[in-house]
Structures are given as structure tokens and as C-alpha cells.
Design a protein around this motif. Sequence first.
Motif, short mmCIF file in Angstrom:
data_model
loop_
_atom_site.label_atom_id
_atom_site.label_comp_id
_atom_site.label_asym_id
_atom_site.label_seq_id
_atom_site.Cartn_x
_atom_site.Cartn_y
_atom_site.Cartn_z
N LEU A 21 0.82 -1.21 0.00
CA LEU A 21 0.00 0.00 0.00
C LEU A 21 0.85 1.26 0.00
O LEU A 21 0.50 2.27 -0.62
N ASP A 22 1.99 1.19 0.69
CA ASP A 22 2.90 2.34 0.69
C ASP A 22 3.44 2.59 -0.71
O ASP A 22 3.54 3.74 -1.15
N MET A 23 3.77 1.50 -1.43
CA MET A 23 4.23 1.64 -2.81
C MET A 23 3.15 2.25 -3.68
O MET A 23 3.40 3.16 -4.48
N CYS A 24 1.92 1.74 -3.54
CA CYS A 24 0.80 2.27 -4.33
C CYS A 24 0.58 3.75 -4.05
O CYS A 24 0.30 4.53 -4.96
N SER A 25 0.72 4.13 -2.78
CA SER A 25 0.53 5.52 -2.39
C SER A 25 1.56 6.42 -3.05
O SER A 25 1.23 7.47 -3.61
N HIS A 26 2.83 6.01 -2.99
CA HIS A 26 3.90 6.83 -3.56
C HIS A 26 3.89 6.84 -5.09
O HIS A 26 4.30 7.82 -5.71
N ALA A 27 3.39 5.74 -5.69
CA ALA A 27 3.39 5.65 -7.15
C ALA A 27 2.09 6.12 -7.76
O ALA A 27 1.95 6.16 -8.98
N GLY A 28 1.11 6.48 -6.91
CA GLY A 28 -0.17 6.95 -7.42
C GLY A 28 -1.01 5.86 -8.05
O GLY A 28 -1.80 6.13 -8.97
N LEU A 29 -0.85 4.61 -7.59
CA LEU A 29 -1.58 3.47 -8.15
C LEU A 29 -2.90 3.31 -7.39
O LEU A 29 -3.04 2.44 -6.52
N LEU A 30 -3.88 4.13 -7.73
CA LEU A 30 -5.12 4.18 -6.97
C LEU A 30 -5.92 2.88 -7.06
O LEU A 30 -6.29 2.30 -6.03
N GLU A 31 -6.19 2.43 -8.28
CA GLU A 31 -7.00 1.22 -8.44
C GLU A 31 -6.33 0.01 -7.82
O GLU A 31 -6.98 -0.79 -7.13
N GLU A 32 -5.02 -0.11 -8.04
CA GLU A 32 -4.29 -1.23 -7.46
C GLU A 32 -4.31 -1.19 -5.94
O GLU A 32 -4.49 -2.22 -5.28
N GLY A 33 -4.14 0.02 -5.39
CA GLY A 33 -4.16 0.16 -3.94
C GLY A 33 -5.49 -0.23 -3.35
O GLY A 33 -5.55 -0.91 -2.31
N GLU A 34 -6.58 0.19 -4.00
CA GLU A 34 -7.92 -0.17 -3.52
C GLU A 34 -8.12 -1.69 -3.56
O GLU A 34 -8.69 -2.27 -2.63
N ASN A 35 -7.65 -2.31 -4.64
CA ASN A 35 -7.79 -3.76 -4.76
C ASN A 35 -6.99 -4.50 -3.70
O ASN A 35 -7.48 -5.49 -3.12
N PHE A 36 -5.78 -4.04 -3.45
CA PHE A 36 -4.94 -4.68 -2.43
C PHE A 36 -5.58 -4.54 -1.05
O PHE A 36 -5.57 -5.49 -0.25
#
Length: 211
Positions: free
Chosen positions: A136-151
Motif C-alpha cells: 500500500l505504501d508503494m501504491c501511495s507513492h506511485a499513485g496506483l489508486l485502483e491497485e491500492g484499492e484492490n490490495f
Amino acid sequence: GYVEQGFGDEAVKCFRQMEEEQVSPDAVTYACILKVCIIIESLEIGEEIHAKIGEQGLLRNDIVLSTTLMDMYTKCDAFQRACQVFEEIQERDVVMWNSLIAVYVQLDQLYMVLNSLRRMRADGIQPNSVTFLFILDMCSHAGLLEEGENFFQDMVVLYGLIPTTEHYSCMVDLFNSAGEFDKAKCFLIYNSSYPEWVKALQSANDKNIAG
């Protein structure tokens, strides 16, 4: 004592004295000196210690030492070496898998993170809250919104893990960095039954959400 106090140079001198006096280090000593390598940012000494550990065959059955070695290589930006250490170990626990995932998170390699999760599950190891915190930290820093929500959904629904303050903080940061202030607000309201830190997060994000 030197390691705990952050006195890296003194710890190295102590280790060299042990060698001069022909005192054979054990796995605990090597783990300590590897932590020193992180403090003083010395990849050269770390590689020297790795060689000594290999000569004594200590990595085969010591997950703590193996994980510390991986951490040393990762903190010294020798990511490929960290991955090599992982692949050389046969018995792996969730801590080792998390260490590998942490490497790919630092490299922003989402594909390799997903591949590691797949291999992890195939190995009979279930991801834990730390695994998802890295992701989730990676998704946050990389702006991966959809992926973060799925994780986040997988963590809660698929694995039955209870999110911590850090997980929620990553999600709020992710929504805000993506400009999804309404989603951040709804997320906080939906989770308003959780402890007081939720109110603190809401207060801290009110300015952005209001915009």
C-alpha cells in the motif's frame, strides 16, 4: 551495545579485535555486524561478512541471519544481491518473503511484487499485515489508486486481516495524492467506528478534502 547505540565504527573495531584474537563469530555476531554495515553504509564490509557467513554455512538454516543480510544489501542499494540471497534460501517464512517484496517496492516494480505474492502463496505462506503495508505504501507513492484499492480489499476480505493505523493512512494518502478527496472523505466516514486516530486523520485532511 555499540550497535544499539548506533556506534558503527566502534562496533567494527570490536569485530576486528575478535578476529585478531581468533574468536570465532556466531550467527548472532554476524547479524549484529551486518546491522552495523547499514549504519555506516558499508557495502564492502557487508560483502566481506557475507563471504564469511557462506564459508561457515550459516545461511542454510538461519532465517534471521538471512533476512538481516537481505536487509543490509537492500539498505546499501545492492538490490540484485538481496534477491540472490533470497533465492539461495530453501526454508522461507513470511518475514523473508516480506523482505523480498520490500526490495521490489523500493524499485517500484509492481509486476515483481505481484509475482512474489503469487510465489509466496504457492509456497504455502500467507501474506500478513506487514506485506500489505509495504504494498500500500508503494501504491501511495506511485499513485496506483485502483491497485491500492484492490490490495486493501484483498487484505480485508480475502485474507481477513484487520487494517492498522498505517494501512488507513496509506489509503488516505493514496486518495489525496490522486485528487480523490471525496473518496478520502467517504473512506474516513465509513471507517469512523475505528479508534480515535480516524478523527485525527480526518482533521489533518480536512483542508485538502474541502478543496
